[in-house]
Design a protein around this motif. Structure first.
Motif, PDB file in Angstrom:
ATOM      1  N   ALA A  82       0.560  -1.052   0.178  1.00 35.30           N
ATOM      2  CA  ALA A  82       0.245   0.144  -0.023  1.00 35.30           C
ATOM      3  C   ALA A  82       0.682   1.377   0.121  1.00 35.30           C
ATOM      4  N   ALA A  83       1.576   1.538   0.919  1.00 38.93           N
ATOM      5  CA  ALA A  83       3.163   2.566   0.609  1.00 38.93           C
ATOM      6  C   ALA A  83       3.548   2.654  -0.955  1.00 38.93           C
ATOM      7  N   GLY A  84       3.643   1.772  -1.649  1.00 36.74           N
ATOM      8  CA  GLY A  84       4.053   1.896  -2.628  1.00 36.74           C
ATOM      9  C   GLY A  84       3.789   2.912  -3.780  1.00 36.74           C
ATOM     10  N   ARG A  85       4.322   4.031  -4.270  1.00 31.30           N
ATOM     11  CA  ARG A  85       3.794   4.440  -5.236  1.00 31.30           C
ATOM     12  C   ARG A  85       4.635   4.966  -6.385  1.00 31.30           C
ATOM     13  N   PRO A  86       4.248   5.229  -7.462  1.00 30.56           N
ATOM     14  CA  PRO A  86       4.424   5.212  -9.133  1.00 30.56           C
ATOM     15  C   PRO A  86       5.803   6.317  -9.080  1.00 30.56           C
ATOM     16  N   GLU A  87       7.443   5.750  -9.753  1.00 28.51           N
ATOM     17  CA  GLU A  87       8.453   6.408  -9.850  1.00 28.51           C
ATOM     18  C   GLU A  87       7.903   8.620  -9.760  1.00 28.51           C
ATOM     19  N   GLU A  88       7.259   8.453 -10.451  1.00 28.70           N
ATOM     20  CA  GLU A  88       7.129  10.006 -10.989  1.00 28.70           C
ATOM     21  C   GLU A  88       6.492  10.952  -9.798  1.00 28.70           C
ATOM     22  N   ARG A  89       5.715  10.445  -9.119  1.00 32.20           N
ATOM     23  CA  ARG A  89       4.834  10.811  -7.859  1.00 32.20           C
ATOM     24  C   ARG A  89       5.209  10.939  -6.833  1.00 32.20           C
ATOM     25  N   HIS A  90       6.191  10.142  -6.744  1.00 26.69           N
ATOM     26  CA  HIS A  90       6.589   9.244  -5.321  1.00 26.69           C
ATOM     27  C   HIS A  90       7.397   9.941  -4.197  1.00 26.69           C
ATOM     28  N   PRO A  91       6.619  10.688  -2.828  1.00 26.24           N
ATOM     29  CA  PRO A  91       6.739  11.730  -2.143  1.00 26.24           C
ATOM     30  C   PRO A  91       8.123  11.828  -1.808  1.00 26.24           C
TER      31      PRO A  91
END
Length: 280
Positions: free
Chosen positions: A58-67
């Motif tokens: 759930a904590a994973g994010r796409p690279e282009e919008r990873h905080p």
């Protein structure tokens, strides 16, 4: 090309609060930069440590919008330093698992290289600890070299450490500096961390930098700490021990050529046949 460079290793205690984790790493990174570090390195899972696989996915994010990635890019630019993000959880759009991805960031904040962890930690330890990294992580499938002004970096992450063929290949492809960011468990760290890192340095004739996680984490997980820098002769140049801290050490990359000239085993791999597997 300058051959002496200061390396800063950041040793945080990461939990399941990404903003707090980034703030902790930023404070330690600034300390390392103030001590003269030109390359600052953080451990595996620098963005988030969840209590279970579901929390990690759930904590994973796409690279282009990873905080966390954006914050680390801003740090590299702010400090005008090379910045190795040990790893963060990157989840492509529509995927049900993350990549455990390490980044090399240039002093202008641009992404210079990416590496997805190849070997996944699926083990049952004698202590009763069970880990199934493959439940939340998709494996990478290629080694990565990155060019710095002072060295060629071979990238890896944590459990990769136990697979010497990867490091042999990186050295033979030109790496004279190898990164092994980790979140080693206390159980396996106490038994194997120092000896494996020293072995990888000796086998490759390369410097090894290994920023590590330390402390207690969600899900009753404990990590070992002891972020290390090891020279090509297997000598430990820096050991952060336990606790949240940053350590900085100067290395002389001319030592790579010296070590490889004395024991050139890193390029002495012959071809040979292996016996068939014994019947079970």
């Amino acid at each position: 090309m300058a051959r002496r460079v200061k390396i800063g290793l950041v040793q945080p205690n990461i939990w399941d609060d990404m903003d707090a984790n980034v703030a902790q790493i930023a404070a330690l990174a600034r300390q390392a930069r103030a001590d003269g570090a030109e390359l600052i390195a953080t451990p595996e899972n620098s963005g988030f440590m969840g209590a279970n696989a579901a929390a990690s996915v759930a904590a994973g994010r796409p690279e282009e919008r990873h905080p966390a990635l954006q914050a680390f890019r801003d740090m590299a630019k702010e400090m005008s330093a090379w910045f190795l993000v040990g790893s963060i959880a990157v989840k492509p759009e529509g995927a049900n698992r993350n990549f455990n991805r390490s980044y090399l960031l240039a002093p202008d904040g641009e992404i210079a290289a990416r590496y997805d962890k190849i070997h996944l930690f699926d083990v049952d330890l004698p202590s009763g600890e069970t880990y199934r990294e493959s439940n939340s992580i998709a494996a990478g499938d290629r080694g990565v070299l990155a060019s710095l002004p002072f060295a060629t970096l071979g990238m890896s992450v944590c459990y990769d450490l136990r697979f010497p063929g990867l490091y042999r290949g990186l050295a033979q492809a030109g790496a004279d500096l190898i990164s092994i960011p980790a979140a080693f468990t206390r159980t396996t760290g106490e038994a194997h961390w120092h000896v494996l890192l020293r072995a990888r340095a000796i086998e490759t004739g390369a410097f090894v930098i290994a920023p590590a996680m330390w402390g207690n984490h969600p899900g009753n997980r404990q990590t070992y700490g002891h972020s290390l820098v090891v020279d090509p002769w297997g000598r430990v140049l820096a050991d952060a021990g336990e606790g949240v801290r940053a350590v900085t050490v100067e290395i002389d990359l001319a030592e790579v050529a010296k070590a490889r000239a004395q024991i050139p085993a890193w390029r002495h791999d012959p071809s040979y046949a292996m016996p068939a597997r014994a019947a079970e």
